[in-house]
Design a protein around this motif. Structure first.
Motif, PDB file in Angstrom:
ATOM      1  N   ARG A 120       0.827  -1.214   0.000  1.00  0.00           N
ATOM      2  CA  ARG A 120       0.000   0.000   0.000  1.00  0.00           C
ATOM      3  C   ARG A 120       0.859   1.261   0.000  1.00  0.00           C
ATOM      4  N   ALA A 121       1.950   1.229   0.762  1.00  0.00           N
ATOM      5  CA  ALA A 121       2.844   2.398   0.781  1.00  0.00           C
ATOM      6  C   ALA A 121       3.464   2.613  -0.591  1.00  0.00           C
ATOM      7  N   LYS A 122       3.842   1.529  -1.252  1.00  0.00           N
ATOM      8  CA  LYS A 122       4.431   1.622  -2.585  1.00  0.00           C
ATOM      9  C   LYS A 122       3.400   2.168  -3.580  1.00  0.00           C
ATOM     10  N   LEU A 123       2.170   1.689  -3.477  1.00  0.00           N
ATOM     11  CA  LEU A 123       1.091   2.179  -4.326  1.00  0.00           C
ATOM     12  C   LEU A 123       0.868   3.662  -4.096  1.00  0.00           C
ATOM     13  N   GLY A 124       0.866   4.073  -2.839  1.00  0.00           N
ATOM     14  CA  GLY A 124       0.678   5.482  -2.520  1.00  0.00           C
ATOM     15  C   GLY A 124       1.760   6.350  -3.126  1.00  0.00           C
ATOM     16  N   ASP A 125       3.004   5.911  -3.042  1.00  0.00           N
ATOM     17  CA  ASP A 125       4.106   6.660  -3.639  1.00  0.00           C
ATOM     18  C   ASP A 125       3.945   6.752  -5.150  1.00  0.00           C
ATOM     19  N   SER A 126       3.448   5.699  -5.764  1.00  0.00           N
ATOM     20  CA  SER A 126       3.296   5.665  -7.218  1.00  0.00           C
ATOM     21  C   SER A 126       2.131   6.518  -7.709  1.00  0.00           C
ATOM     22  N   LEU A 127       1.119   6.683  -6.905  1.00  0.00           N
ATOM     23  CA  LEU A 127      -0.097   7.361  -7.350  1.00  0.00           C
ATOM     24  C   LEU A 127      -0.197   8.836  -6.973  1.00  0.00           C
ATOM     25  N   LEU A 128       0.412   9.245  -5.895  1.00  0.00           N
ATOM     26  CA  LEU A 128       0.232  10.631  -5.469  1.00  0.00           C
ATOM     27  C   LEU A 128       0.784  11.639  -6.469  1.00  0.00           C
ATOM     28  N   ALA A 129       1.923  11.369  -7.054  1.00  0.00           N
ATOM     29  CA  ALA A 129       2.498  12.314  -8.023  1.00  0.00           C
ATOM     30  C   ALA A 129       1.602  12.480  -9.255  1.00  0.00           C
ATOM     31  N   PRO A 130       1.134  11.378  -9.892  1.00  0.00           N
ATOM     32  CA  PRO A 130       0.238  11.565 -11.038  1.00  0.00           C
ATOM     33  C   PRO A 130      -1.089  12.231 -10.661  1.00  0.00           C
ATOM     34  N   ILE A 131      -1.617  11.922  -9.485  1.00  0.00           N
ATOM     35  CA  ILE A 131      -2.867  12.553  -9.053  1.00  0.00           C
ATOM     36  C   ILE A 131      -2.664  14.055  -8.920  1.00  0.00           C
ATOM     37  N   ASN A 132      -1.571  14.449  -8.300  1.00  0.00           N
ATOM     38  CA  ASN A 132      -1.305  15.883  -8.128  1.00  0.00           C
ATOM     39  C   ASN A 132      -1.169  16.586  -9.472  1.00  0.00           C
ATOM     40  N   LEU A 133      -0.524  15.941 -10.423  1.00  0.00           N
ATOM     41  CA  LEU A 133      -0.364  16.523 -11.756  1.00  0.00           C
ATOM     42  C   LEU A 133      -1.723  16.683 -12.447  1.00  0.00           C
ATOM     43  N   ILE A 134      -2.540  15.655 -12.374  1.00  0.00           N
ATOM     44  CA  ILE A 134      -3.877  15.704 -12.985  1.00  0.00           C
ATOM     45  C   ILE A 134      -4.718  16.793 -12.331  1.00  0.00           C
ATOM     46  N   LEU A 135      -4.712  16.829 -11.003  1.00  0.00           N
ATOM     47  CA  LEU A 135      -5.512  17.831 -10.304  1.00  0.00           C
ATOM     48  C   LEU A 135      -5.051  19.241 -10.643  1.00  0.00           C
ATOM     49  N   ASP A 136      -3.748  19.416 -10.790  1.00  0.00           N
ATOM     50  CA  ASP A 136      -3.231  20.728 -11.140  1.00  0.00           C
ATOM     51  C   ASP A 136      -3.680  21.137 -12.540  1.00  0.00           C
ATOM     52  N   ARG A 137      -3.596  20.215 -13.485  1.00  0.00           N
ATOM     53  CA  ARG A 137      -3.956  20.523 -14.880  1.00  0.00           C
ATOM     54  C   ARG A 137      -5.454  20.647 -15.087  1.00  0.00           C
ATOM     55  N   GLN A 138      -6.231  19.889 -14.361  1.00  0.00           N
ATOM     56  CA  GLN A 138      -7.680  19.835 -14.570  1.00  0.00           C
ATOM     57  C   GLN A 138      -8.470  20.562 -13.488  1.00  0.00           C
ATOM     58  N   ARG A 139      -7.801  21.356 -12.671  1.00  0.00           N
ATOM     59  CA  ARG A 139      -8.436  22.004 -11.517  1.00  0.00           C
ATOM     60  C   ARG A 139      -9.706  22.758 -11.908  1.00  0.00           C
ATOM     61  N   GLY A 140      -9.648  23.560 -12.945  1.00  0.00           N
ATOM     62  CA  GLY A 140     -10.813  24.353 -13.349  1.00  0.00           C
ATOM     63  C   GLY A 140     -12.012  23.499 -13.697  1.00  0.00           C
ATOM     64  N   ASP A 141     -11.785  22.460 -14.499  1.00  0.00           N
ATOM     65  CA  ASP A 141     -12.891  21.569 -14.877  1.00  0.00           C
ATOM     66  C   ASP A 141     -13.452  20.831 -13.670  1.00  0.00           C
ATOM     67  N   ILE A 142     -12.567  20.357 -12.816  1.00  0.00           N
ATOM     68  CA  ILE A 142     -13.013  19.600 -11.643  1.00  0.00           C
ATOM     69  C   ILE A 142     -13.836  20.491 -10.726  1.00  0.00           C
TER      70      ILE A 142
END
Length: 94
Positions: A7-29
């Motif tokens: 789970r810790a490994k999964l968290g490390d792998s997913l947080l960076a892409p999530i942050n990038l997506i949220l940053d790029r798509q913030r207005g739409d979201i």
């Protein structure tokens, strides 16, 4: 392998892409899922359905190798578990 380590490994792998997506798509979201009225924190933290919809939306923007490795239900549960990190990213000024 220990499930906590996985789970810790999964968290490390997913947080960076999530942050990038949220940053790029913030207005739409924000306009689509949260709306323009009300407190962002209250809306997302207290409405699990809204957070699930945000996670579903973000999943489609993950790089395809990551989508192949992490299925949507797992991703959605990860986002629900890490809702504070998601909220912190969405609440940052554009």
């Amino acid at each position: 392998m220990d499930i906590l380590k996985e789970r810790a490994k999964l968290g490390d792998s997913l947080l960076a892409p999530i942050n990038l997506i949220l940053d790029r798509q913030r207005g739409d979201i924000l306009s689509t899922f949260v709306g323009k009225s009300g407190d962002l924190t209250h809306t997302i933290l207290n409405n699990e359905e809204t957070l699930r919809r945000v996670a579903d939306y973000c999943y489609e923007f993950l790089p395809w190798p990551l989508r192949m490795a992490v299925k949507k239900p797992t991703f959605v549960e990860f986002v629900l578990t890490h809702r504070q990190a998601v909220l912190a990213q969405l609440a940052q000024p554009a």
